[in-house]
Write a protein that holds these residues in place. Structure first.
Motif, short mmCIF file in Angstrom:
data_model
loop_
_atom_site.label_atom_id
_atom_site.label_comp_id
_atom_site.label_asym_id
_atom_site.label_seq_id
_atom_site.Cartn_x
_atom_site.Cartn_y
_atom_site.Cartn_z
N UNK A 123 0.88 -1.16 0.00
CA UNK A 123 0.00 0.00 0.00
C UNK A 123 0.91 1.21 0.00
N UNK A 124 0.85 2.00 -1.05
CA UNK A 124 1.72 3.18 -1.09
C UNK A 124 1.01 4.32 -1.81
N UNK A 125 1.36 5.52 -1.38
CA UNK A 125 0.87 6.74 -2.01
C UNK A 125 2.09 7.57 -2.38
N UNK A 126 2.23 7.86 -3.66
CA UNK A 126 3.35 8.68 -4.14
C UNK A 126 2.80 9.98 -4.70
N UNK A 127 3.54 11.04 -4.47
CA UNK A 127 3.20 12.34 -5.05
C UNK A 127 4.19 12.63 -6.17
N UNK A 128 3.65 13.01 -7.30
CA UNK A 128 4.50 13.30 -8.45
C UNK A 128 3.84 14.40 -9.27
N UNK A 129 4.50 15.52 -9.37
CA UNK A 129 3.97 16.62 -10.17
C UNK A 129 2.66 17.17 -9.67
N UNK A 130 2.43 17.18 -8.37
CA UNK A 130 1.19 17.69 -7.81
C UNK A 130 0.05 16.69 -7.85
N UNK A 131 0.27 15.49 -8.35
CA UNK A 131 -0.75 14.45 -8.42
C UNK A 131 -0.37 13.31 -7.48
N UNK A 132 -1.36 12.71 -6.88
CA UNK A 132 -1.13 11.56 -6.02
C UNK A 132 -1.43 10.28 -6.79
N UNK A 133 -0.67 9.25 -6.50
CA UNK A 133 -0.88 7.93 -7.11
C UNK A 133 -0.93 6.91 -6.00
N UNK A 134 -2.11 6.28 -5.82
CA UNK A 134 -2.31 5.25 -4.82
C UNK A 134 -2.10 3.90 -5.49
N UNK A 135 -1.25 3.06 -4.90
CA UNK A 135 -0.99 1.73 -5.43
C UNK A 135 -1.32 0.71 -4.35
N UNK A 136 -2.17 -0.25 -4.68
CA UNK A 136 -2.55 -1.31 -3.77
C UNK A 136 -2.30 -2.62 -4.50
N UNK A 137 -1.58 -3.53 -3.84
CA UNK A 137 -1.32 -4.84 -4.43
C UNK A 137 -1.76 -5.92 -3.45
N UNK A 138 -2.49 -6.90 -3.96
CA UNK A 138 -2.97 -8.02 -3.15
C UNK A 138 -1.98 -9.15 -3.15
N UNK A 139 -2.13 -10.06 -2.20
CA UNK A 139 -1.21 -11.19 -2.09
C UNK A 139 -1.34 -12.16 -3.25
N UNK A 140 -2.49 -12.20 -3.90
CA UNK A 140 -2.66 -13.11 -5.03
C UNK A 140 -2.26 -12.47 -6.36
N UNK A 141 -1.76 -11.23 -6.34
CA UNK A 141 -1.22 -10.64 -7.54
C UNK A 141 -1.90 -9.42 -8.12
N UNK A 142 -3.21 -9.20 -7.94
CA UNK A 142 -3.81 -8.04 -8.61
C UNK A 142 -3.28 -6.73 -8.04
N UNK A 143 -3.18 -5.74 -8.91
CA UNK A 143 -2.67 -4.43 -8.51
C UNK A 143 -3.62 -3.36 -9.01
N UNK A 144 -3.88 -2.38 -8.16
CA UNK A 144 -4.74 -1.27 -8.50
C UNK A 144 -3.95 0.01 -8.33
N UNK A 145 -3.94 0.82 -9.38
CA UNK A 145 -3.32 2.15 -9.31
C UNK A 145 -4.36 3.17 -9.71
N UNK A 146 -4.49 4.22 -8.89
CA UNK A 146 -5.44 5.27 -9.21
C UNK A 146 -5.10 6.53 -8.46
N UNK A 147 -5.77 7.61 -8.83
CA UNK A 147 -5.61 8.89 -8.16
C UNK A 147 -6.69 8.97 -7.08
N UNK A 148 -6.31 9.02 -5.79
CA UNK A 148 -7.33 9.04 -4.74
C UNK A 148 -8.15 10.33 -4.70
N UNK A 149 -7.73 11.35 -5.43
CA UNK A 149 -8.54 12.56 -5.49
C UNK A 149 -9.69 12.43 -6.49
#
Length: 183
Positions: A123-149
């Motif tokens: 579970x990580x939130x990175x800030x880049x260029x004024x935008x946030x990127x939330x990354x969530x990865x499950x133990x079975x492999x699926x990954x979700x990346x999105x802007x929490x705003x």
């Protein structure tokens, strides 16, 4: 009927069909009450690209190309129309549905996945260029990346607060008072 009148009628028909498709996609109700789609500007940009590509293609493919000067316009019109169709396809496919115990989503390629909060490995939130990127990865492999705003993922953020307080992700039922392990 002259060629100009036929072109105008074809352009109007295409614009009406694109407008009808976009309005139908926007008015569609999702299955769950919390299913969230991409912002509305995505299908609008897609419809605009399809319309512009269609108009360019109509102009390029209906003219005589004796000297070969219309090939770049023909290629560009096809590329722009395909890019617009890709935007419309992304809007149609992608959704996020944060639930109390899990987050369900479908990627822009149409693959559906569910990540239970107890199965989150990254579970990580990175800030880049004024935008946030939330990354969530499950133990079975699926990954979700999105802007929490752009998407309301407050159940996921509450589960992260639980993890920060207790040192582990919540099990099913712990966040809403259901059956969980005895404390």
């Amino acid at each position: 009927m002259s060629a100009v009148v036929v072109k105008v009628l074809v352009v109007l028909a295409v614009l009406i069909l694109v407008a009808a498709a976009v309005s139908r996609m926007r008015g569609r109700r999702s299955v769950g009450p919390v299913r969230q789609r991409m912002p509305v500007f995505v299908p609008l940009v897609g419809a605009l690209f399809v319309a512009v590509g269609g108009l360019m293609g109509l102009a390029a493919f209906t003219e005589n190309n004796a000297d070969g000067m219309l090939w770049p316009l023909r290629i560009a019109s096809i590329a722009i129309a395909l890019a617009g169709a890709a935007f419309l396809l992304m809007y149609r496919n992608f959704y996020v549905e944060p639930r109390v115990d899990e987050i369900a989503f479908r990627t822009i390629w149409g693959r559906e996945a569910v990540i239970a909060y107890a199965d989150i490995t990254d579970f990580s939130v990175q800030a880049s260029g004024g935008q946030f990127r939330l990354t969530v990865r499950g133990s079975s492999g699926p990954r979700l990346r999105l802007n929490p705003r752009l998407f309301d993922v407050s159940p996921l953020l509450r589960a992260n607060e639980f993890r920060q307080r207790n040192g582990r992700w919540p099990l099913r039922g712990e966040l809403h008072g259901g059956s969980g392990p005895a404390r």
